[in-house]
Design a protein around this motif. Structure first.
Motif, mmCIF file in Angstrom:
data_model
loop_
_atom_site.group_PDB
_atom_site.id
_atom_site.type_symbol
_atom_site.label_atom_id
_atom_site.label_comp_id
_atom_site.label_asym_id
_atom_site.label_seq_id
_atom_site.Cartn_x
_atom_site.Cartn_y
_atom_site.Cartn_z
ATOM 1 N N LEU A 199 8.157 20.877 -5.189
ATOM 2 C CA LEU A 199 6.711 20.509 -5.995
ATOM 3 C C LEU A 199 6.329 19.106 -5.667
ATOM 4 O O LEU A 199 5.610 18.769 -5.040
ATOM 5 C CB LEU A 199 6.624 20.620 -7.378
ATOM 6 N N LEU A 200 7.531 18.313 -5.683
ATOM 7 C CA LEU A 200 7.055 16.949 -5.207
ATOM 8 C C LEU A 200 6.938 16.788 -3.831
ATOM 9 O O LEU A 200 6.079 16.171 -3.377
ATOM 10 C CB LEU A 200 8.536 15.920 -5.660
ATOM 11 N N LYS A 201 7.741 17.409 -2.919
ATOM 12 C CA LYS A 201 7.531 17.486 -1.596
ATOM 13 C C LYS A 201 6.158 18.384 -1.246
ATOM 14 O O LYS A 201 5.417 17.482 -0.184
ATOM 15 C CB LYS A 201 8.371 18.307 -0.810
ATOM 16 N N ASP A 202 5.755 18.985 -2.066
ATOM 17 C CA ASP A 202 4.305 19.799 -1.605
ATOM 18 C C ASP A 202 3.320 18.643 -2.284
ATOM 19 O O ASP A 202 1.861 18.851 -1.633
ATOM 20 C CB ASP A 202 4.235 21.007 -2.306
ATOM 21 N N THR A 203 3.335 17.849 -2.759
ATOM 22 C CA THR A 203 2.128 16.851 -3.087
ATOM 23 C C THR A 203 1.676 16.358 -1.654
ATOM 24 O O THR A 203 0.608 15.792 -1.532
ATOM 25 C CB THR A 203 2.635 15.600 -4.093
ATOM 26 N N SER A 204 2.920 16.050 -0.579
ATOM 27 C CA SER A 204 2.186 15.810 0.647
ATOM 28 C C SER A 204 1.016 16.723 1.279
ATOM 29 O O SER A 204 0.547 15.919 2.224
ATOM 30 C CB SER A 204 3.556 15.800 1.493
ATOM 31 N N LEU A 205 1.014 17.792 0.918
ATOM 32 C CA LEU A 205 -0.151 18.466 1.006
ATOM 33 C C LEU A 205 -1.446 17.777 0.848
ATOM 34 O O LEU A 205 -2.513 18.439 1.512
ATOM 35 C CB LEU A 205 -0.068 20.032 0.805
ATOM 36 N N GLY A 206 -1.602 16.958 -0.181
ATOM 37 C CA GLY A 206 -2.786 16.407 -0.487
ATOM 38 C C GLY A 206 -3.426 15.457 0.902
ATOM 39 O O GLY A 206 -4.728 15.480 0.752
ATOM 40 N N PHE A 207 -2.600 15.328 1.894
ATOM 41 C CA PHE A 207 -3.236 14.985 3.161
ATOM 42 C C PHE A 207 -4.490 15.566 3.549
ATOM 43 O O PHE A 207 -5.294 15.154 4.160
ATOM 44 C CB PHE A 207 -2.235 14.423 4.126
ATOM 45 N N ILE A 208 -4.342 16.937 3.337
ATOM 46 C CA ILE A 208 -5.280 18.087 3.782
ATOM 47 C C ILE A 208 -6.653 17.608 3.460
ATOM 48 O O ILE A 208 -7.697 17.958 3.716
ATOM 49 C CB ILE A 208 -4.765 19.379 3.562
ATOM 50 N N ILE A 209 -6.728 17.328 1.913
ATOM 51 C CA ILE A 209 -7.832 17.006 1.198
ATOM 52 C C ILE A 209 -8.104 15.325 1.024
ATOM 53 O O ILE A 209 -8.947 14.905 0.380
ATOM 54 C CB ILE A 209 -7.854 17.641 -0.044
ATOM 55 N N ALA A 210 -7.361 14.827 1.844
ATOM 56 C CA ALA A 210 -7.479 13.109 2.115
ATOM 57 C C ALA A 210 -7.190 12.570 0.639
ATOM 58 O O ALA A 210 -7.697 11.446 0.378
ATOM 59 C CB ALA A 210 -8.980 12.768 2.376
ATOM 60 N N TYR A 211 -6.313 13.232 -0.432
ATOM 61 C CA TYR A 211 -5.862 12.696 -1.161
ATOM 62 C C TYR A 211 -4.663 11.461 -1.021
ATOM 63 O O TYR A 211 -3.955 11.726 -0.091
ATOM 64 C CB TYR A 211 -5.285 13.536 -2.207
ATOM 65 N N PRO A 212 -4.876 10.125 -1.611
ATOM 66 C CA PRO A 212 -4.065 9.119 -0.813
ATOM 67 C C PRO A 212 -2.587 9.029 -1.117
ATOM 68 O O PRO A 212 -2.115 8.052 -1.609
ATOM 69 C CB PRO A 212 -4.680 7.920 -1.360
ATOM 70 N N GLU A 213 -1.874 10.413 -0.813
ATOM 71 C CA GLU A 213 -0.380 10.188 -1.269
ATOM 72 C C GLU A 213 0.336 9.512 0.006
ATOM 73 O O GLU A 213 -0.337 9.138 0.995
ATOM 74 C CB GLU A 213 0.089 11.506 -1.391
ATOM 75 N N LEU A 214 1.539 9.545 0.120
ATOM 76 C CA LEU A 214 2.136 8.663 0.913
ATOM 77 C C LEU A 214 1.961 9.045 2.416
ATOM 78 O O LEU A 214 1.690 8.208 3.157
ATOM 79 C CB LEU A 214 3.892 8.985 0.770
ATOM 80 N N LEU A 215 1.854 10.466 2.906
ATOM 81 C CA LEU A 215 1.599 10.547 4.313
ATOM 82 C C LEU A 215 0.233 10.127 4.609
ATOM 83 O O LEU A 215 -0.025 9.605 5.858
ATOM 84 C CB LEU A 215 1.923 11.838 4.648
ATOM 85 N N GLN A 216 -0.793 10.494 3.867
ATOM 86 C CA GLN A 216 -2.065 10.108 4.058
ATOM 87 C C GLN A 216 -2.350 8.664 4.138
ATOM 88 O O GLN A 216 -2.982 8.207 5.079
ATOM 89 C CB GLN A 216 -2.981 10.787 2.728
ATOM 90 N N GLN A 217 -1.646 7.931 3.176
ATOM 91 C CA GLN A 217 -1.816 6.482 3.379
ATOM 92 C C GLN A 217 -1.114 5.994 4.592
ATOM 93 O O GLN A 217 -1.475 4.850 5.347
ATOM 94 C CB GLN A 217 -0.778 5.946 2.189
ATOM 95 N N SER A 262 0.866 -1.145 -0.188
ATOM 96 C CA SER A 262 0.047 0.089 -0.023
ATOM 97 C C SER A 262 1.027 1.328 -0.074
ATOM 98 O O SER A 262 0.404 2.292 -0.486
ATOM 99 C CB SER A 262 -1.023 0.131 1.094
ATOM 100 N N LEU A 263 1.918 1.063 0.602
ATOM 101 C CA LEU A 263 2.881 2.186 0.356
ATOM 102 C C LEU A 263 3.444 2.286 -0.997
ATOM 103 O O LEU A 263 3.820 3.540 -1.469
ATOM 104 C CB LEU A 263 4.407 2.109 1.400
ATOM 105 N N GLY A 264 3.518 1.331 -1.829
ATOM 106 C CA GLY A 264 4.109 1.389 -2.995
ATOM 107 C C GLY A 264 3.190 2.103 -3.989
ATOM 108 O O GLY A 264 3.367 2.799 -4.857
ATOM 109 N N ARG A 265 1.720 1.715 -3.667
ATOM 110 C CA ARG A 265 0.661 2.327 -4.494
ATOM 111 C C ARG A 265 0.388 3.743 -4.235
ATOM 112 O O ARG A 265 0.411 4.620 -5.074
ATOM 113 C CB ARG A 265 -0.650 1.665 -3.992
ATOM 114 N N ALA A 266 0.906 4.118 -3.002
ATOM 115 C CA ALA A 266 0.721 5.587 -2.515
ATOM 116 C C ALA A 266 1.848 6.282 -3.158
ATOM 117 O O ALA A 266 1.613 7.275 -3.743
ATOM 118 C CB ALA A 266 1.077 5.781 -0.966
#
Lengths: 217, 297
Positions: free
Chosen positions: B207-225, B64-68
């Motif tokens: 930019l790549l690091k900022d994808t982690s902000l996806g967790f705020i809108i529950a986008y299943p990126e690495l940290l959210q996962q 699941s981390l791989g998918r994230a």
């Protein structure tokens, strides 16, 4: 617009929280970053390695991850902070210090070698050449990027409210927007404006300082 | 080392002092590491099964981390593509001779540079439907936020790169009878790209690091996962999973920087670096660019 006016007191206290958080983190990050930069330019390999490792690791980690580790990871090793506000300051400081370190280091390296060589040639000691020749010149090339880091820090601090329940400006956005769906644009406009009250004058100040301290090289 | 501003090559006494200092410094660093490990051991964080969860395929965590990671890279890739294209277009607009184009583009760029990305993403998340009448899926909410912010920063990097090219280059091109667009595309841009590559890449890492902000809108990126996994397995794994997620980000960013560095070396080797823009000038220019790039922190 009405929703924003009705909550001006919350906006004001959020503004103060954002400002306080950013100022505290900026002070700590500047001190920590300068120490790390001193490590990185020191003649001692272990300290150089420590500085370099810190910068490489932290710079490549998302700030969000730093927040998660500080708030939810560190309590597992019995390192806890009184509240999210303090934890947010810690996370922001740890993260920004890596960038401060790089700025200060490149500032020192931007002073041409000839300057220090000349200082030594006329017999200044290490301390004198650092204080009277190298650092005053390094300081000039460091101020504008440090100012940019300050602006970035203020903007980054929004993560604390957006994701981690610190009552700053950013935290106001979702709660007001959910209560007043018809006024979303005005609410976000006001919140963007609140940030710009800090970032825009800071940007102008950076420009002014840059012009004032500019020297011919 | 002899290139350092601060000290000369050392003599025998200096070398001895450095050896002693290194010993002390080494002990200091070692002490820090031991202290950290001790704290972890005292709380049982070093036990093998605590960490096994991250690596054992039977738990489903690595998968699941791989998918994230893939989901994260998809958002980052899309955002990088659009942000670079739009950033270039905006840069051309800001460099235009026509105030009617230059002024509005400048306003747009300065606006998006001045507000936090978090606010932008939250606005797109909460305001897309009521304000814009759009039904944005989470993926496009995140990508659009990243694009709007980064196009403004990239615009400034590209603009600074183009402005850093010696004026003689464009003057010579005009003298040859080239049009403005020709000068920009075939004379200035190729040289500017070479100059701004380091700043460009460090912004793409941001930019790549900022994808982690996806967790705020529950986008299943690495940290959210990672958060979802912790919710499932229990908070005793918090440290391990967040460190793992951060580790994946570090590895990917490191790879990106390394590839970029190789690319940079190749570009510079094949270097038809123009006469006016010699390496000596380059050093200072890089600093200006780096200053622009730091905007993002």
């Amino acid at each position: 617009m009405q929703a924003l006016l009705d909550n001006l007191d919350r906006l004001w206290s959020g503004f103060l929280t954002t400002l306080g958080m950013s100022v505290a983190a900026a002070v700590i990050a500047t001190i920590l970053g300068t120490i790390l930069a001193a490590f990185r330019v020191s003649p001692l390999p272990p300290l150089r390695a420590l500085g370099a490792t810190y910068v490489q690791l932290v710079r490549n980690t998302p700030l969000t991850a730093v927040f998660f580790i500080v708030i939810f990871g560190l309590p597992a090793v019995d390192v806890t902070f009184q509240n999210f506000f303090i934890a947010a300051i810690v996370a922001l400081s740890v993260y920004t210090a890596a960038f401060v370190c790089e700025v200060v280091r490149s500032g020192i390296n931007s002073v041409s070698t000839g300057q220090a060589e000349a200082a030594r040639a006329i017999g200044l000691t290490f301390g004198q050449s650092l204080r009277d020749v190298v650092l005053p010149q390094a300081f000039r090339s460091v101020v504008p990027p440090l100012g940019n880091l300050w602006i970035a820090l203020v903007k980054n601090s929004a993560i604390a409210g957006g994701g981690f329940a610190v009552a700053d400006i950013a935290q106001l956005a979702p709660s007001l927007a959910r209560d007043n769906p018809a006024q979303v644009l005005a609410i976000f406009g006001g919140i963007a404006l609140a940030y710009m009250v800090i970032t825009v004058p800071s940007g102008i100040a950076v420009g002014v300082i840059e012009r004032r301290t500019a020297i011919l090289r | 080392m002899s290139a350092s501003v601060l000290f000369d090559d050392l003599g025998p006494r200096g070398r001895r002092n450095v050896r002693i200092g290194s010993g002390v410094g080494g002990l200091f660093v070692l002490g820090l590491i031991v202290l950290g490990l001790q704290r972890m051991a005292a709380n049982g964080q070093l036990e093998a099964d605590r960490w096994a969860i991250v690596f054992d395929p039977r738990t489903g965590v690595p998968q699941s981390l791989g998918r994230a990671l893939i989901v994260t890279l998809q958002a980052a890739g899309a955002a990088m593509l659009f942000a670079t294209l739009l950033g270039a277009i905006l840069a051309f607009g800001r460099l235009s001779d026509h105030a009617a184009l230059r002024v509005p583009v400048s306003v747009v760029v300065e606006f998006f540079r001045a507000i936090p990305l978090v606010i932008l993403i939250l606005f797109l998340f909460l305001g897309a439907r009521p304000v814009l009448g759009l039904d944005l899926p989470r993926f496009w909410t995140l990508v659009l936020g990243l694009v709007l912010y980064n196009m403004a920063v990239l615009c400034e990097i590209i603009r600074a790169g183009i402005l850093s090219i010696d004026r003689g280059q464009s003057e010579a091109a005009y003298a040859l009878g080239m049009r403005k667009s020709q000068v920009l595309v075939s004379i200035l841009l190729p040289q500017a790209v070479r100059r701004m590559l380091p700043a460009l890449v460090s912004q793409l890492v941001v930019l790549l690091k900022d994808t982690s902000l996806g967790f705020i809108i529950a986008y299943p990126e690495l940290l959210q996962q990672a958060r979802n996994i912790i919710n499932f397995f229990g908070s005793q794994y918090s440290l391990q999973l967040y460190v793992a997620a951060a580790g994946i980000y570090i590895i990917v960013n490191f790879l990106l920087s390394t590839i970029a560095h190789q690319l940079e070396k190749r570009v510079n080797r094949s270097g038809r670096i123009a006469a006016g823009a010699t390496v000596i000038a380059g050093a200072n220019e890089d600093q200006t660019l780096a200053a622009v790039a730091r905007d993002n922190g």
